[in-house]
Design an enzyme around this catalytic site. Structure first.
Site, PDB file in Angstrom:
ATOM      1  N   CYS A 115       0.819  -1.224   0.000  1.00 48.01           N
ATOM      2  CA  CYS A 115       0.000   0.000   0.000  1.00 48.01           C
ATOM      3  C   CYS A 115       0.853   1.274   0.000  1.00 48.01           C
ATOM      4  O   CYS A 115       0.361   2.343  -0.357  1.00 48.01           O
ATOM      5  CB  CYS A 115      -0.947   0.007   1.186  1.00 48.01           C
ATOM      6  SG  CYS A 115      -2.149  -1.328   1.113  1.00 48.01           S
ATOM      7  N   HIS A 252      -3.201   7.574   1.829  1.00 45.27           N
ATOM      8  CA  HIS A 252      -3.575   6.258   1.301  1.00 45.27           C
ATOM      9  C   HIS A 252      -4.970   5.930   1.830  1.00 45.27           C
ATOM     10  O   HIS A 252      -5.270   6.131   3.001  1.00 45.27           O
ATOM     11  CB  HIS A 252      -2.563   5.207   1.763  1.00 45.27           C
ATOM     12  CG  HIS A 252      -3.035   3.809   1.570  1.00 45.27           C
ATOM     13  ND1 HIS A 252      -3.535   3.363   0.365  1.00 45.27           N
ATOM     14  CD2 HIS A 252      -3.114   2.761   2.424  1.00 45.27           C
ATOM     15  CE1 HIS A 252      -3.889   2.095   0.486  1.00 45.27           C
ATOM     16  NE2 HIS A 252      -3.652   1.704   1.723  1.00 45.27           N
ATOM     17  N   ASN A 282      -9.965   0.077  -0.734  1.00 47.47           N
ATOM     18  CA  ASN A 282      -8.508   0.179  -0.645  1.00 47.47           C
ATOM     19  C   ASN A 282      -7.902  -0.397  -1.931  1.00 47.47           C
ATOM     20  O   ASN A 282      -7.960  -1.601  -2.148  1.00 47.47           O
ATOM     21  CB  ASN A 282      -8.031  -0.598   0.591  1.00 47.47           C
ATOM     22  CG  ASN A 282      -6.522  -0.524   0.781  1.00 47.47           C
ATOM     23  OD1 ASN A 282      -5.793  -0.092  -0.113  1.00 47.47           O
ATOM     24  ND2 ASN A 282      -6.063  -0.964   1.933  1.00 47.47           N
TER      25      ASN A 282
HETATM   26  N1  ACO Z   1     -18.696  -8.207   8.316  1.00 45.90           N
HETATM   27  C1  ACO Z   1     -19.221  -8.492   9.507  1.00 45.90           C
HETATM   28  N2  ACO Z   1     -18.486  -8.879  10.544  1.00 45.90           N
HETATM   29  C2  ACO Z   1     -17.162  -8.980  10.383  1.00 45.90           C
HETATM   30  C3  ACO Z   1     -16.536  -8.701   9.156  1.00 45.90           C
HETATM   31  C4  ACO Z   1     -17.372  -8.300   8.094  1.00 45.90           C
HETATM   32  N3  ACO Z   1     -16.864  -7.999   6.879  1.00 45.90           N
HETATM   33  N4  ACO Z   1     -15.218  -8.887   9.287  1.00 45.90           N
HETATM   34  C5  ACO Z   1     -15.000  -9.269  10.555  1.00 45.90           C
HETATM   35  N5  ACO Z   1     -16.166  -9.341  11.218  1.00 45.90           N
HETATM   36  C6  ACO Z   1     -16.425  -9.707  12.596  1.00 45.90           C
HETATM   37  C7  ACO Z   1     -15.333 -10.582  13.168  1.00 45.90           C
HETATM   38  O1  ACO Z   1     -15.532 -11.948  12.826  1.00 45.90           O
HETATM   39  C8  ACO Z   1     -15.513 -10.353  14.645  1.00 45.90           C
HETATM   40  O2  ACO Z   1     -16.597 -11.107  15.112  1.00 45.90           O
HETATM   41  P1  ACO Z   1     -16.549 -11.819  16.565  1.00 45.90           P
HETATM   42  O3  ACO Z   1     -16.441 -10.689  17.536  1.00 45.90           O
HETATM   43  O4  ACO Z   1     -17.831 -12.555  16.603  1.00 45.90           O
HETATM   44  O5  ACO Z   1     -15.326 -12.691  16.517  1.00 45.90           O
HETATM   45  C9  ACO Z   1     -15.922  -8.873  14.721  1.00 45.90           C
HETATM   46  O6  ACO Z   1     -16.407  -8.532  13.408  1.00 45.90           O
HETATM   47  C10 ACO Z   1     -14.782  -7.958  15.069  1.00 45.90           C
HETATM   48  O7  ACO Z   1     -13.666  -8.311  14.241  1.00 45.90           O
HETATM   49  P2  ACO Z   1     -12.354  -7.470  14.229  1.00 45.90           P
HETATM   50  O8  ACO Z   1     -11.436  -7.988  13.195  1.00 45.90           O
HETATM   51  O9  ACO Z   1     -11.833  -7.378  15.621  1.00 45.90           O
HETATM   52  O10 ACO Z   1     -12.982  -6.082  13.761  1.00 45.90           O
HETATM   53  P3  ACO Z   1     -12.359  -4.645  13.802  1.00 45.90           P
HETATM   54  O11 ACO Z   1     -13.208  -3.752  14.581  1.00 45.90           O
HETATM   55  O12 ACO Z   1     -10.897  -4.683  14.131  1.00 45.90           O
HETATM   56  O13 ACO Z   1     -12.506  -4.228  12.279  1.00 45.90           O
HETATM   57  C11 ACO Z   1     -11.113  -4.067  10.341  1.00 45.90           C
HETATM   58  C12 ACO Z   1     -11.874  -4.985  11.279  1.00 45.90           C
HETATM   59  C13 ACO Z   1     -12.098  -3.160   9.623  1.00 45.90           C
HETATM   60  C14 ACO Z   1     -10.355  -4.909   9.318  1.00 45.90           C
HETATM   61  C15 ACO Z   1     -10.141  -3.227  11.174  1.00 45.90           C
HETATM   62  O14 ACO Z   1      -9.354  -4.037  12.005  1.00 45.90           O
HETATM   63  C16 ACO Z   1      -9.250  -2.397  10.323  1.00 45.90           C
HETATM   64  O15 ACO Z   1      -9.677  -1.461   9.688  1.00 45.90           O
HETATM   65  N6  ACO Z   1      -7.946  -2.681  10.322  1.00 45.90           N
HETATM   66  C17 ACO Z   1      -7.028  -2.011   9.462  1.00 45.90           C
HETATM   67  C18 ACO Z   1      -6.856  -2.889   8.311  1.00 45.90           C
HETATM   68  C19 ACO Z   1      -6.659  -2.177   7.033  1.00 45.90           C
HETATM   69  O16 ACO Z   1      -7.098  -1.087   6.776  1.00 45.90           O
HETATM   70  N7  ACO Z   1      -5.959  -2.881   6.182  1.00 45.90           N
HETATM   71  C20 ACO Z   1      -5.726  -2.417   4.880  1.00 45.90           C
HETATM   72  C21 ACO Z   1      -4.393  -2.797   4.445  1.00 45.90           C
HETATM   73  S1  ACO Z   1      -3.211  -2.013   5.414  1.00 45.90           S
HETATM   74  C22 ACO Z   1      -3.309  -0.464   4.972  1.00 45.90           C
HETATM   75  O17 ACO Z   1      -3.579  -0.209   3.842  1.00 45.90           O
HETATM   76  C23 ACO Z   1      -3.056   0.546   6.031  1.00 45.90           C
END
Ligand code: ACO
Length: 325
Positions: A115, A252, A282
């Site tokens: 990224c 980004h 993204n």
């Molecule tokens: N829809 C519904 N529920 C979901 C989904 C979805 N798409 N994905 C995960 N969940 C559920 C999980 O299973 C979990 O359920 P549980 O509590 O029953 O186990 C719950 O949601 C929470 O999951 P987390 O992974 O802890 O959710 P979080 O609040 O951290 O959000 C996310 C996830 C959006 C990926 C977040 O961690 C994030 O934004 N991280 C940054 C990642 C990113 O942006 N990566 C891009 C590449 S890196 C970059 O470019 C910077």
């Protein structure tokens, strides 16, 4: 005292026709529009058609950038293409772009910093132009992340999209002052201790397969804001610029929450933030030049504006650039 600066002559972008909405995704995996919008700000993303490769997106973005710059492809003597989703393991996708543009002189190569690829590519091209290795460069970010997503993993498949963006840079002699046009400063970082937090579980040397993207989302989130803000502070220190003096913040586009938190921590006014993550998702290395294109085309970014760019991604890699348009 004068300085050679890499001045942006123009930018362009391309998005595949097909739009995949959150509602459509929710009919394939256990997710919802509400969950995706609330956690990421993403409403839709574009997906490349069958037979449409990263090079095809890159070529269209490059042609748009050349048209916007008003320069001929034959004047380009350097192509740096940032991608993690090349057409082939080799040769570089950049040479497919070079060939399609009818260029047979100069050099073209790919660069891989996930990224952060566009910031790493911009920095590389800027360094080469400033040492006299070329006069005009195309810096392209192009991705087809849809090809490396595990479409059964709701934690990752909702986040990414396909697209390409490009800028044309020209080496110009400027007065050597903070008011110069062009790339004023760049700062690159990486820390391989985090390489397993966001990676693709395949590759030519390890599995002889392409593999799928794997991510510890919470871990990425935890590190993102600190890394992004650190490297922006480096850009401010190097130039004397500040949250008040920049005109635009073009981050980004990974996640609206990461962008909002970074802008808030740095006291960057919300109206200066260019956001496209809602419509593009993204797009990894393509996200910054795609966002630049949007803000240039709608008249927000104008000649002379001070534009702050940043990215963070797999590796981890991260970086910033400050550019006077
Ligand atoms: N829809 C519904 N529920 C979901 C989904 C979805 N798409 N994905 C995960 N969940 C559920 C999980 O299973 C979990 O359920 P549980 O509590 O029953 O186990 C719950 O949601 C929470 O999951 P987390 O992974 O802890 O959710 P979080 O609040 O951290 O959000 C996310 C996830 C959006 C990926 C977040 O961690 C994030 O934004 N991280 C940054 C990642 C990113 O942006 N990566 C891009 C590449 S890196 C970059 O470019 C910077």
């Amino acid at each position: 005292m004068t300085a050679i600066r890499s001045v942006v002559l123009g930018c362009g972008s391309y998005l595949p026709e097909r739009i995949l909405t959150n509602a459509e995704l929710a009919s394939k995996v256990d997710t919802s529009d509400e969950w995706i919008v609330q956690r990421t700000g993403i409403k839709q993303r574009h997906i490349a058609a069958d037979g449409e490769f990263t090079s095809h997106l890159a070529i269209k973005a490059a042609q748009a950038a050349l048209a916007n710059a008003g320069v001929d492809a034959q004047s380009i003597d350097l192509i740096v293409l940032a991608t993690s989703t090349p057409d082939n393991t080799f040769p570089a996708t950049a040479v497919a772009v070079q060939n399609a543009l009818g260029i047979t002189h100069g050099a073209a190569f790919d660069l891989q910093a996930v990224c952060s690829g566009f910031i790493f590519g911009l920095t590389t091209a800027d360094s080469l132009l400033r040492t006299g290795a070329g006069k005009r460069a195309l810096v392209i970010g192009a991705e087809t992340f849809s090809r490396i997503l595990d479409w059964t993993d709701r934690g990752t498949c909702v986040l990414f999209g396909d697209g390409a963006g490009a800028v044309v840079l020209e080496a110009q002699t400027q007065p050597g002052e903070a008011s110069d046009r062009g790339v004023l400063t760049t700062h690159l970082r990486s820390d391989g201790r985090h390489k397993e937090k966001l990676f693709v579980d395949g590759g030519p040397s390890s599995t002889q397969t392409v593999g799928y993207l794997r991510m510890e989302g919470r871990e990425v989130f935890k590190h993102a804001v600190g890394m992004i803000t650190d490297v922006i502070v480096d850009a401010f220190k190097a130039t004397g610029a500040s949250a008040e003096t920049i005109d635009w913040f073009v981050p980004h586009q990974a996640n609206k929450r990461i962008i909002d938190a970074s802008a808030h921590k740095l006291h960057i006014a919300p109206q200066k933030v260019v956001l496209t993550v809602d419509l593009h998702g993204n797009t990894s290395a393509a996200s910054i030049p795609l966002a630049l294109s949007v803000a240039v085309n709608d008249g927000r970014i104008k000649k002379g504006d001070l534009v702050l760019l940043e990215a963070m991604g797999g590796g981890f890699t991260w970086g910033s650039a400050l550019v006077r348009w």
